[in-house]
Scaffold this active site. Structure first.
Site, short mmCIF file in Angstrom:
data_model
loop_
_atom_site.label_atom_id
_atom_site.label_comp_id
_atom_site.label_asym_id
_atom_site.label_seq_id
_atom_site.Cartn_x
_atom_site.Cartn_y
_atom_site.Cartn_z
N GLY A 1 0.83 -1.19 0.00
CA GLY A 1 0.00 0.00 0.00
C GLY A 1 0.86 1.24 0.00
N CYS A 2 0.24 2.38 -0.29
CA CYS A 2 1.00 3.64 -0.37
C CYS A 2 1.54 4.05 0.99
CB CYS A 2 0.13 4.73 -0.98
SG CYS A 2 -1.50 4.90 -0.22
N TYR A 3 0.67 4.01 2.01
CA TYR A 3 1.13 4.38 3.35
C TYR A 3 2.22 3.42 3.85
CZ TYR A 3 -2.73 7.73 4.20
OH TYR A 3 -3.60 8.79 4.17
N THR B 1 4.39 1.78 2.18
CA THR B 1 5.66 2.05 1.51
C THR B 1 6.42 3.17 2.21
OG1 THR B 1 4.81 1.31 -0.63
CG2 THR B 1 6.70 2.80 -0.67
#
Lengths: 352, 352, 352, 352
Positions: free
Chosen positions: A154-156, A158
């Site tokens: 997920g973006c968070y 990462t």
């Protein structure tokens, strides 16, 4: 170029922000050719109708999603779908011999019970899931190289994990003191008509959401636990920021050794990421801005130590749609294919 | 109206964002009349030249700053100046019998050594400083009522302290675990031509600054220590957000009693602020957005408890130029004058 | 206060941006009391659930919409509904003796054929419509004073007509040369989950829409024709701007007398609006910014003449939700009730 | 790669927004190598200190500006300087054999009297100026191919002229009716600390500036006159929009033949630009958004005809820093070097 042949790739779920970012990056990738775009609601339309600014360059229709056909036509498939759909498709694509990079949460968890608890979905593909590798190349490069199925982070997670990993791996912090205060642009919410994502609502405003219960929490904790060698709990709080792209994770943790200073940590982080071309540790006293990362696959990390409180503060900035999503998936593909990890990915941010 | 007489007030430093906010609010205040606007660089100009949108309503020049004359013409003086200037003027204004509300840092510290250390300025007015009261009415209402000199809180400390006070006052948290991750719009940087505050730089970007060393840290700590009854250190990290107005403080701290749940804390906070009309504790599960506070003097506070980690997360949202600056100063003036605390202040935010 | 009694008012369609702006302004109006809020989809909910930032101040439920009951409980009704609904309700409310201020397009047209052509709706209330007055006080103040039913102008027409009226009324321009290039913030699109209004889409972008066919065109033309004394066609082009509030209309027209200079026009405009407290003509060489008008009921007008081309350029700036909608409706109510036109309306913009 | 050699290029004025955009694009250009970066105020600093997000990729210092040395080390020089400086340097660089692409106004005018009138600077290099070609490839491709000195167009003229050219060249409009209402993001104002460019001032606001007297007016008129074959006057009004990048020009003009319809014009424009890979004419009924162009060298043009008024409305959208500045200069360089016009330039916009 002689018998040069580009690898045929497909994107399922091409109409969302992750999808259009994949299209944009893969169109410029020197080793692949995008031959298939799939989508449910937009099937049958030319892609250029969804994104008119790409009509001159992307001459492909959005097609119906049939794993059989996708498997026949492509060698690499990116799945950019809502959670719970990839796990229905991936097994068939793998069977057809495709490399599969899933951008949803479906293949991020080693323990499917965690997935089921946080995502409310029973899973029947545990054998497949067991073969998936978590697609954070800075931590799992060699395993990614040998995988056929990648659960892209997920973006968070990462942004959070790139900030936390050197600290946890080297035992520098007391894990249970770790707090991640994360801030994201609204493109992370997807291309859907939600009131709270309207410009009139979100612009010039700021707030937290999903406090104590955001689904990226167990994902961050799984990898942190793996790094620490024992189970770790992380406090994770996301915030919605009035901007389109970008994530900043501000991480707080108490150092085990209160004698460590900022420059020690900069040295440690640089060593940890010395083979990672997409991570840059800022100079002493320099803090990353999300705009630096915007438009590139870079992650910028800044470090500070507070000698008064004994805490380290790590700030990491990424473009949520590139390093936090599409770019990272392509980075994984590069590794799986044996190509240079940086191939076809933007290195220079889009500034101002 | 008979012999009704409005109290003459003056604003020194009227040309900045704090100044124009004071002008706007005081022009609508039913008990005062703005009779003096002062400024250094803009002296001699009509105020409407600095802010053309107010030219139809504010028919006053910006005048030179002479404490003698200001003292003769006004009864209440707001000082909205860069740090280090108010302490030169306030003694003279007090001598002339004025009530003085200073919006800078000059009169916020009980210990001038702290001021000197963090603001690099020697002080010679310690006798005056000793009479100043910290202008956070929710904590020091009765002392403000009797003061002649108020050191109005900074914008970050206002948001941070309103979130932390009930916890510290009632001993609910372990003070040294407290972390304030604060986010502010760029108007907090003032009306000055700095590159990092340009729209082209700050828009669609986000970053921390002053990490571990922002000057609002000792101010927050001083009041926290007062509430806790012993010296407290707080981790404070400010961030610049791509928006004009608003501050959100996200506060993390470990609860002493891990059995406390969210609704317990909501009850405790509501009791703590039951006589504070400008603080609203959100409903259970509701988190404040800065846009809610924009345009009003309100502070909205949301609460969450993480039973997994034993932490409380408090989010407080204010308009940095109103509750964080001009509105709070007027709230203090109301109390000093014996008026209703809410007089002349906007209660309804400007939404969307 | 003795036997002072506030006039009971109701708002139908309180949940949209026009509605919440009406609520906010009417709550602070010294002569009225909001006693009724109505809405279809939100009926039954407390208003504070729709707009939590007002929960502390607005203790009213959203009720079902029954003209009979509304008529019994209120004396003034604001209708803030999608086009085509007010014309179903207004006749009943008028029969009950209410003053009705309709913010939709339903009662803006003297010729219902025009309405039907542009809004695709047959009308059966032509008798009622014939009694409606166009609610632009700067042009129709005395007729508004005697009306029972007001068709409040659209946001674009307000900005456009205040710029054009002095020119047309005095025959200064060749009407068919008039071009209105208008720019609006996205709140004009309402509180609905449309993709093109998402922050991720609309922020940092700009485009025209409804070119040659926006529904505000016939409305502008109707009033222009009335002022010119003959039928006038106007080129009107709206644009969506990445901001929440505000409209700027840039108006171009060829002067009949090429000898007129900027200051002549400033004099003429000031004379035209000398009794209009909500219009301010800028100083020579000063051009209005929408932010000036934001938060107030003001319209700022700037003027320029191009001696090379013989054209006048008029720029008018308003807050689309105040002077362009809710504020103007209240201004009309003030006139209908015989109160001062400025009563209860914000005069000082919200800056920065 | 054998004896492949990249062409050495230099950028004078690398610290501004035009400069950093040039650096970013030229670093990725397959045929050139950036070997020199020059600047006055930043001379001596590493470029990565000015733009930390590029420090990992651009390992060059900013050097002092000495034409002699630049001429020795480079074959192509981009001058990205304030107006009035390039004309001092270009003659020396040309003498050294360099190709010179000037992004300022210095070499845009065939008649230096016009330059002197609008830019307040006497010129002594008229012989050099006479050899300069206006760098709008869509109009002057073959002359650019043979030039040694290019005066690159301004950002507004690029958007305006691409919209106007087919109309004027083919005599479709009455030239004196042409009005350009242009809207630009604030990056066009440069990287300088001006109050009106602050986020706190410019965000959520909108206004015109330089009305009737913006310096891009004579530049637009010069080319329009060239296309029309006689002197043409254009009404040009720029507006500042609360966004970072992008220009939209909305152009109005009266058609000579009122029988022309939208699709006729689309056909004519497509024919006019059939060899121009960087211009895309939108589909019928489609209007360009600036975000479409953001991050690419594209110009998107939408067309509408108003049968009621007999006017054509043309909307053209570009990225002001790419097609409006750095990208267009590189496009010119490609042509001068005999390379493909699209070489090294981004074709796919950065969306969302």
């Amino acid at each position: 170029m002689g018998n040069f042949r580009r690898v045929p790739v497909g994107i399922v779920g091409a109409s969302g922000y992750g999808g259009v970012q994949l299209v944009r990056l893969l169109m410029d990738h020197p080793e692949v050719e995008v031959v298939y775009l799939g989508g449910e609601s937009s099937a049958g339309k030319p892609f250029g109708e969804l994104y008119p600014h790409l009509a001159h360059a992307v001459n492909l229709p959005v097609e119906e999603v049939d794993p059989e056909i996708i498997g026949d036509r492509t060698e690499v498939v990116f799945l950019s779908l809502p959670n719970g759909l990839a796990c229905e498709m991936a097994p068939k694509l793998l069977e057809k011999g495709c490399l599969v990079l899933d951008l949803s949460a479906d293949y991020r968890f080693t323990d499917l019970t965690t997935y089921t608890n946080w995502y409310n979905k029973q899973r029947t593909d545990s054998a497949t899931a067991a073969t998936a590798v978590y697609g954070l190349p800075e931590l799992y490069r060699s395993r990614i190289a040998e995988a056929q199925l990648i659960g892209c982070p997920g973006c968070y997670p990462t942004a959070s994990l790139l900030a936390l990993s050197p600290l946890l791996k080297q035992g520098l912090i007391i894990p249970e003191t770790a707090i991640v205060d994360a801030k994201s642009g609204t493109s992370g919410g997807g291309r859907q008509g939600k009131i709270n994502l309207l410009l009139a609502e979100a612009d010039n405003s700021l707030g937290a959401y999903g406090v104590t219960r955001h689904r990226h929490t167990p994902e961050i904790e799984q990898i942190c636990s793996d790094l620490a060698g024992h189970e770790v709990m992380i406090q994770f709080t996301p915030h919605l920021i009035p901007m389109v792209r970008g994530i900043l994770a501000t991480v707080y943790a108490t150092l085990r050794d209160p004698g460590l200073v900022r420059d020690d940590l900069i040295t440690i982080f640089r060593a940890f990421y010395r083979n990672s071309p997409w991570v840059r540790i800022c100079e002493s006293g320099e803090y990353p801005q999300t705009k630096w990362a915007c438009g590139s696959n870079m992650c910028y990390i800044g470090l500070e130590v507070d000698p008064r409180t004994g805490r380290v503060i790590v700030m990491s900035a990424i473009d949520n749609l590139i390093k936090g999503q599409a770019g990272q998936a392509i980075q994984c593909m590069n590794i799986m294919m044996g190509w240079d990890e940086t191939l076809g990915l933007p290195k220079l941010g889009f500034y101002p």
